[in-house]
Motif scaffolding. Structure first.
Motif, PDB file in Angstrom:
ATOM      1  N   ALA A   1      -1.932  -8.807  -0.823  1.00 18.54           N
ATOM      2  CA  ALA A   1      -1.439  -9.290   0.466  1.00 18.54           C
ATOM      3  C   ALA A   1      -1.646 -10.789   0.642  1.00 18.54           C
ATOM      4  N   GLY A   2      -2.117 -11.443  -0.392  1.00 22.08           N
ATOM      5  CA  GLY A   2      -2.359 -12.879  -0.297  1.00 22.08           C
ATOM      6  C   GLY A   2      -3.463 -13.297  -1.241  1.00 22.08           C
TER       7      GLY A   2
ATOM      8  N   MET B   1       0.834  -1.195   0.000  1.00 24.23           N
ATOM      9  CA  MET B   1       0.000   0.000   0.000  1.00 24.23           C
ATOM     10  C   MET B   1       0.873   1.252   0.000  1.00 24.23           C
ATOM     11  N   PHE B   2       1.908   1.263   0.824  1.00 22.73           N
ATOM     12  CA  PHE B   2       2.750   2.451   0.905  1.00 22.73           C
ATOM     13  C   PHE B   2       3.795   2.509  -0.210  1.00 22.73           C
ATOM     14  N   PHE B   3       4.109   1.381  -0.810  1.00 20.10           N
ATOM     15  CA  PHE B   3       4.911   1.404  -2.037  1.00 20.10           C
ATOM     16  C   PHE B   3       4.131   2.129  -3.134  1.00 20.10           C
ATOM     17  N   ALA B   4       2.839   1.817  -3.241  1.00 19.27           N
ATOM     18  CA  ALA B   4       2.014   2.471  -4.254  1.00 19.27           C
ATOM     19  C   ALA B   4       1.834   3.956  -3.970  1.00 19.27           C
TER      20      ALA B   4
ATOM     21  N   ALA C   1      -8.165  -3.945   1.793  1.00 18.38           N
ATOM     22  CA  ALA C   1      -8.165  -2.516   1.470  1.00 18.38           C
ATOM     23  C   ALA C   1      -6.924  -2.117   0.679  1.00 18.38           C
ATOM     24  N   ALA C   2      -5.832  -2.847   0.838  1.00 20.93           N
ATOM     25  CA  ALA C   2      -4.633  -2.523   0.066  1.00 20.93           C
ATOM     26  C   ALA C   2      -4.872  -2.699  -1.420  1.00 20.93           C
TER      27      ALA C   2
ATOM     28  N   VAL D   1      -3.763  -0.136  -4.371  1.00 24.30           N
ATOM     29  CA  VAL D   1      -2.836  -0.625  -5.400  1.00 24.30           C
ATOM     30  C   VAL D   1      -3.592  -0.924  -6.693  1.00 24.30           C
ATOM     31  N   GLY D   2      -4.769  -1.535  -6.550  1.00 25.03           N
ATOM     32  CA  GLY D   2      -5.554  -1.863  -7.731  1.00 25.03           C
ATOM     33  C   GLY D   2      -5.975  -0.642  -8.520  1.00 25.03           C
TER      34      GLY D   2
END
Length: 209
Positions: A148-149, A97-100, A154-155, A159-160
């Motif tokens: 995340a799997g 999430m924070f990479f995005a 919510a990530a 990212v999506g």
């Protein structure tokens, strides 16, 4: 925490990310569409977000800005929605999430503006190079069905959205891994509903001038 939810957004902005999160959360909320221009920079809206940008979420007397923060906040505040990470998902959830929100956003924006980090300055750049970011993102979306799997969180909203928009506008390379991931997240009912709502509200705002 109790209190009403009000999302300040614009249907033709990054506010769509927060709108999708609100739809995924299945919580009652009000939408205030803020037009670009004077309305978004006016004092009454700046009292909500001093940046004069959307989105902003008001929950009771608290205000949350920034799309990634809104996604994380809603998931954690309403755990019954199942959008927050399970213990084994937390590392990838927060990492990507924070990479995005950081390297990916910066790399894509700089590229769209025609700015390329010189080779000798890549160590000073938080993302290194656009190519590095694309390769890293490809590995992230290829590891599992979701970020995340094997479960949507919510990530994936954040990212999506970055991947789907990037493919649509050409700011992200059309690699098979990105297209496959975009198809998975784009099949969600809340995603399609958000798109339809934003298109309708965007047309209404245009008609209203």
């Amino acid at each position: 925490m109790t209190g009403s939810l009000t999302l300040y957004t614009n249907p033709m902005s990054r506010g769509r990310i927060a709108r999708w999160m609100m739809e995924e959360s299945r919580q009652p909320y009000e939408v205030v569409n803020v037009p670009f221009g004077p309305s978004m920079k006016a004092a009454d809206y700046r009292a909500i977000n001093p940046m004069g940008k959307v989105p902003a979420l008001k929950h009771g007397d608290r205000i949350i800005t920034e799309c990634a923060a809104i996604c994380a906040y809603m998931a954690e505040t309403f755990p019954e929605t199942g959008l927050a990470p399970r213990p084994e998902e937390r590392a990838d959830y927060y990492r990507w999430m924070f990479f995005a929100a950081g390297p990916l956003e910066q790399a894509v924006t700089n590229r769209a503006m025609g700015f390329v980090v010189p080779d000798q300055n890549q160590r000073m750049s938080g993302y290194g190079s656009y190519e590095q970011v694309m390769d890293t993102l490809e590995k992230a979306v290829s590891a599992y069905d979701f970020i995340a799997g094997n479960r949507f969180t919510a990530a994936d909203v954040y990212v999506g959205s970055a991947v789907a928009w990037g493919l649509m506008f050409g700011s992200i390379e059309k690699r098979p891994a990105f297209e496959d991931y975009a198809r998975r997240i784009g099949s969600r009912e809340a995603y399609r509903r958000t798109h339809a709502l934003c298109e309708q509200e965007g047309e209404a705002m245009k008609a209203a001038g």
